[in-house]
Design an enzyme around this catalytic site. Structure first.
Site, PDB file in Angstrom:
ATOM      1  N   SER A 106      52.106  38.029  -2.563  1.00 62.08           N
ATOM      2  CA  SER A 106      51.263  37.211  -3.430  1.00 62.08           C
ATOM      3  C   SER A 106      51.477  37.471  -4.921  1.00 62.08           C
ATOM      4  O   SER A 106      52.567  37.270  -5.422  1.00 62.08           O
ATOM      5  CB  SER A 106      49.819  37.436  -3.016  1.00 62.08           C
ATOM      6  OG  SER A 106      49.029  36.399  -3.498  1.00 62.08           O
ATOM      7  N   HIS A 107      50.441  37.956  -5.593  1.00 57.56           N
ATOM      8  CA  HIS A 107      50.532  38.121  -7.047  1.00 57.56           C
ATOM      9  C   HIS A 107      51.199  39.444  -7.432  1.00 57.56           C
ATOM     10  O   HIS A 107      51.359  39.714  -8.611  1.00 57.56           O
ATOM     11  CB  HIS A 107      49.130  38.057  -7.659  1.00 57.56           C
ATOM     12  CG  HIS A 107      48.272  39.205  -7.244  1.00 57.56           C
ATOM     13  ND1 HIS A 107      47.728  39.304  -5.984  1.00 57.56           N
ATOM     14  CD2 HIS A 107      47.899  40.325  -7.896  1.00 57.56           C
ATOM     15  CE1 HIS A 107      47.039  40.427  -5.898  1.00 57.56           C
ATOM     16  NE2 HIS A 107      47.129  41.066  -7.048  1.00 57.56           N
ATOM     17  N   ASP A 109      52.773  33.272  -4.339  1.00 53.52           N
ATOM     18  CA  ASP A 109      52.739  32.488  -3.110  1.00 53.52           C
ATOM     19  C   ASP A 109      51.964  31.186  -3.262  1.00 53.52           C
ATOM     20  O   ASP A 109      51.705  30.494  -2.276  1.00 53.52           O
ATOM     21  CB  ASP A 109      52.159  33.314  -1.953  1.00 53.52           C
ATOM     22  CG  ASP A 109      50.735  33.769  -2.226  1.00 53.52           C
ATOM     23  OD1 ASP A 109      50.366  33.914  -3.399  1.00 53.52           O
ATOM     24  OD2 ASP A 109      49.989  33.982  -1.252  1.00 53.52           O
ATOM     25  N   LYS A 145      43.188  29.758  -0.319  1.00 49.82           N
ATOM     26  CA  LYS A 145      43.022  29.233  -1.665  1.00 49.82           C
ATOM     27  C   LYS A 145      44.287  28.459  -2.017  1.00 49.82           C
ATOM     28  O   LYS A 145      45.330  28.679  -1.397  1.00 49.82           O
ATOM     29  CB  LYS A 145      42.717  30.344  -2.658  1.00 49.82           C
ATOM     30  CG  LYS A 145      43.672  31.533  -2.652  1.00 49.82           C
ATOM     31  CD  LYS A 145      43.100  32.643  -3.523  1.00 49.82           C
ATOM     32  CE  LYS A 145      44.089  33.773  -3.719  1.00 49.82           C
ATOM     33  NZ  LYS A 145      43.849  34.889  -2.803  1.00 49.82           N
ATOM     34  N   ASP A 171      50.507  31.625  -8.729  1.00 49.97           N
ATOM     35  CA  ASP A 171      51.064  32.963  -8.502  1.00 49.97           C
ATOM     36  C   ASP A 171      52.234  32.937  -7.526  1.00 49.97           C
ATOM     37  O   ASP A 171      52.727  31.871  -7.149  1.00 49.97           O
ATOM     38  CB  ASP A 171      49.960  33.913  -8.018  1.00 49.97           C
ATOM     39  CG  ASP A 171      49.535  33.629  -6.589  1.00 49.97           C
ATOM     40  OD1 ASP A 171      49.661  32.473  -6.168  1.00 49.97           O
ATOM     41  OD2 ASP A 171      49.077  34.558  -5.895  1.00 49.97           O
ATOM     42  N   ASP A 206      48.821  30.416  -4.153  1.00 48.56           N
ATOM     43  CA  ASP A 206      47.411  30.196  -3.797  1.00 48.56           C
ATOM     44  C   ASP A 206      46.463  30.406  -4.974  1.00 48.56           C
ATOM     45  O   ASP A 206      45.325  29.945  -4.946  1.00 48.56           O
ATOM     46  CB  ASP A 206      46.992  31.033  -2.573  1.00 48.56           C
ATOM     47  CG  ASP A 206      47.230  32.513  -2.733  1.00 48.56           C
ATOM     48  OD1 ASP A 206      47.767  32.927  -3.780  1.00 48.56           O
ATOM     49  OD2 ASP A 206      46.887  33.259  -1.796  1.00 48.56           O
ATOM     50  N   ARG A 207      46.931  31.076  -6.032  1.00 45.60           N
ATOM     51  CA  ARG A 207      46.061  31.259  -7.201  1.00 45.60           C
ATOM     52  C   ARG A 207      46.326  30.170  -8.227  1.00 45.60           C
ATOM     53  O   ARG A 207      47.404  29.570  -8.238  1.00 45.60           O
ATOM     54  CB  ARG A 207      46.337  32.603  -7.867  1.00 45.60           C
ATOM     55  CG  ARG A 207      45.960  33.774  -7.011  1.00 45.60           C
ATOM     56  CD  ARG A 207      46.074  35.074  -7.792  1.00 45.60           C
ATOM     57  NE  ARG A 207      45.670  36.173  -6.932  1.00 45.60           N
ATOM     58  CZ  ARG A 207      45.210  37.333  -7.361  1.00 45.60           C
ATOM     59  NH1 ARG A 207      45.102  37.553  -8.657  1.00 45.60           N
ATOM     60  NH2 ARG A 207      44.863  38.272  -6.509  1.00 45.60           N
TER      61      ARG A 207
HETATM   62  C1  VG1 Z   1      42.705  40.746  -4.887  1.00 44.82           C
HETATM   63  C2  VG1 Z   1      41.576  39.896  -5.433  1.00 44.82           C
HETATM   64  C3  VG1 Z   1      40.968  39.054  -4.317  1.00 44.82           C
HETATM   65  C4  VG1 Z   1      42.065  38.233  -3.640  1.00 44.82           C
HETATM   66  C5  VG1 Z   1      43.178  39.137  -3.172  1.00 44.82           C
HETATM   67  C6  VG1 Z   1      44.341  38.363  -2.592  1.00 44.82           C
HETATM   68  O1  VG1 Z   1      42.203  41.653  -3.929  1.00 44.82           O
HETATM   69  O2  VG1 Z   1      40.593  40.704  -6.012  1.00 44.82           O
HETATM   70  O3  VG1 Z   1      39.967  38.242  -4.876  1.00 44.82           O
HETATM   71  O4  VG1 Z   1      41.527  37.534  -2.540  1.00 44.82           O
HETATM   72  O5  VG1 Z   1      43.674  39.899  -4.271  1.00 44.82           O
HETATM   73  O6  VG1 Z   1      44.851  37.450  -3.509  1.00 44.82           O
HETATM   74  P1  VG1 Z   1      41.878  43.199  -4.259  1.00 44.82           P
HETATM   75  O7  VG1 Z   1      41.445  43.816  -2.965  1.00 44.82           O
HETATM   76  O8  VG1 Z   1      43.129  43.775  -4.843  1.00 44.82           O
HETATM   77  O9  VG1 Z   1      40.786  43.171  -5.288  1.00 44.82           O
HETATM   78  V1  VG1 Z   1      46.510  37.048  -3.452  1.00 44.82           V
HETATM   79  O10 VG1 Z   1      46.796  35.690  -4.400  1.00 44.82           O
HETATM   80  O11 VG1 Z   1      47.184  38.470  -3.948  1.00 44.82           O
HETATM   81  O12 VG1 Z   1      46.684  36.748  -1.822  1.00 44.82           O
HETATM   82 CO    CO Z   2      48.479  34.731  -3.941  1.00 46.88          CO
END
Ligand code: VG1
Ligand code: CO
Length: 548
Positions: free
Chosen positions: A118-119, A284, A381, A282, A286-287
């Site tokens: 993801s991010h 993948d 998302k 981001d 979704d953000r």
């Molecule tokens: C973070 C964010 C959370 C989000 C998750 C996955 O998690 O705070 O809101 O759902 O990333 O997003 P954490 O546990 O690091 O706070 V993504 O776009 O990385 O799938």
């Molecule tokens: Co993501």
């Protein structure tokens, strides 16, 4: 072609976090690591969801980051070895997270495997991740991820097809042992879904009228989606999508769309010849990040604005049954829900908690402060969807983003909001900090912090209203008099040490004070929150490493 059973020893660290299993690429490259985790998914499913993968249809794709296709080939062999009937794979191994969700739903697949961190940064020194999604198209709920973890501790063998690599570049169907592989266009099904949700004629008219969008795909997965949807289907000029070529290392940038990582987007929107609207997504897809000419829209505000204007989107023409936000997300959307007379649910961090509410029809829109917004069209998302939603609101109201947000504040009040992240701190120190806060909770409620009365202090525990399942210890919440709140929790997506997140929120009803900078409006609360948790003493840090 032969199916081979290979002895396996458990890896102790395969517990999925907020969103799947995320580790450094080197961890995933250990011999047997991907095999062990994916076999554990397949081993866990019969007990966790009632049926195994034999004979079923699965979906497979990822964000194209480094190691994507190597892992994908391993997983195809495991799928064939475990008797999967059919697998739908995005061409070149690509599927954005929301597109994977859309494909699972459209083809009524049994589930899907999404390859992404993801991010998190990519490349050989970066991160990789594997996530399992269930039949509703959403991330496996905690009950399933915990069963996968238990299976990973007990694994003794995996089953794999002895076969060479599968070509992924051409659309079409082929056999792989007894399994059918269908290479699908990663964009087509998703784009078609977007056309059903939004009024594309209206949006095309916006662009015909000269409206200029800059969509920054950050060299991650959404480039091809943005080109197809904004440029080809909606007629925005070529070049509307920038950094639109997916690259294995995201061009060396961090694919987390925030004002720091997407500083050039923010700069472009404030330049003399600025486009009308800016957005980014981001790794993948979704953000989403939303930028007007007056600056970045905070994700919590974005969720509230979309809730208030939902009827401008055909998909929501009859209104919303309810909304949800993750607990640390600001309470701006709660005020909209109250005005609309609909329920607002508060869930733990992570998209997996929204799925049951969406499935049951309790909510149709939800979001997180971490730049995630989505609806009942998929069970993830969705970045590009959020941009289309904003464009619909801009077209429907005939106003720029900045004016829409300031009008919103005038009507509902402003929730100043910032998140302070302390990244890469020793896990034992971070855990000790949370434990101390938890132990102090009984004395905090009714007391005061920096002279402000504490109205409520607790350790957030969530009971899912649809199935009664309980998720405890989801963050320390401290609510102060006058609409202030501080929340503390540890990240579940990081791959190095621990990350403490401190979420700060201050409600401001007075419009004459809405133009203040969040840093200034939140300074007293930030100082009080740091002092209360003794952050300098506990973590040896005088300030956050990232402010979002
Ligand atoms: C973070 C964010 C959370 C989000 C998750 C996955 O998690 O705070 O809101 O759902 O990333 O997003 P954490 O546990 O690091 O706070 V993504 O776009 O990385 O799938
Ligand atoms: Co993501």
């Amino acid at each position: 072609m032969d199916i081979r059973t290979v002895p396996a020893t458990p890896f102790p660290d395969q517990r999925p976090g907020t969103s799947g299993l995320r580790k450094k690429v080197d961890v995933f490259r250990q011999p047997g690591y991907v095999e062990g985790f994916v076999q554990s998914i397949f081993d866990a499913l019969p007990e966790a969801v009632g049926e195994g993968v034999a004979g079923k249809t699965l979906v497979l794709g990822g964000d194209g980051r480094f190691f994507n296709n190597e892992a994908l080939q391993v997983i195809l062999r495991l799928m064939a070895g475990n008797g999967v009937g059919r697998v739908l794979v995005g061409r070149s191994g690509l599927l954005s997270t929301p597109a994977a969700s859309a494909v699972i739903r459209k083809y009524r697949a049994f589930g899907g495997v999404v390859l992404s961190a993801s991010h998190n940064p990519g490349g050989p020194d970066g991160d990789f991740g594997i996530k399992y999604n269930v039949a509703n198209g959403g991330p496996a709920p905690e009950r399933v991820t915990e069963a996968i973890y238990r299976a990973s501790r007990a694994i003794s063998q995996y089953r794999t097809l002895e076969a060479g690599p599968v070509p992924l570049e051409r659309l079409g169907t082929s056999r792989f042992g007894d399994m059918t592989i269908e290479i699908i266009d990663p964009v087509a099904d998703y784009a078609e879904l977007m056309e059903r949700i939004f009024d594309f004629d209206r949006l095309a008219a916006l662009f015909r009228g000269g409206f200029r969008l800059r969509f920054d795909a950050m060299h991650a997965v959404t480039g091809p989606y943005a080109r197809e949807i904004f440029e080809r289907r909606l007629g925005a000029p070529a070049g509307t999508a920038v950094n639109a070529e997916p690259l294995p290392d995201f061009g060396g940038r961090h694919p987390d769309p925030n004002p720091t990582n997407a500083a050039d987007l923010v700069a472009a929107l404030t330049a003399a010849d600025a486009p009308d609207f800016g957005a980014a997504s981001d790794g993948d897809g979704d953000r989403n990040m939303i930028v007007g000419r007056t600056g970045v829209v905070s994700p919590s505000d974005s969720l509230a604005v979309l809730a208030a204007n939902a009827r401008l989107v055909p998909w929501f023409k009859d209104g919303l049954p309810g909304v949800a936000r993750s607990m640390p997300t600001s309470r701006a959307v709660d005020r909209v829900a109250e005005a609309l007379g609909i329920p607002c649910y508060e869930t733990p961090t992570g998209w997996k908690y929204f799925g049951s509410l969406l499935d049951a029809g309790n909510i149709a829109l939800c979001g997180e402060e971490s730049a995630g917004t989505g609806s009942d069209h998929v069970r993830e998302k969705d970045g590009v969807w959020a941009v289309l939603f904003w464009l619909s609101v801009i077209a429907g109201r005939g106003e720029p983003a900045g004016a829409i947000v300031s009008d919103h504040w005038r009507r509902y009040g402003r929730h100043f909001y910032r998140r302070h992240d302390y990244e890469g701190v020793p896990a034992d120190r971070a855990n000790a900090l949370i434990d101390r806060l938890r132990a102090a909770l009984p004395h905090l409620a009714g007391g005061s912090v920096a002279g402000i009365a504490v109205e409520r202090a607790d350790d957030f525990s969530y009971t899912d209203p649809t199935d009664g399942s309980v998720s405890a210890h989801q963050g320390i919440r401290i609510e102060l008099a006058g609409g202030a709140r501080a929340v503390y929790r540890l990240s579940g997506t990081g791959t190095e040490g621990a990350t403490l997140r401190v979420y700060l929120e201050q409600f401001e009803p007075d419009p004459s004070r809405h133009a203040r900078r969040p840093a200034e409006a939140l300074a007293p609360l930030a100082a009080a929150a740091a002092a209360l948790a003794e952050i300098p003493e506990m973590l040896g840090r005088t300030g956050p490493s990232t402010v979002a």
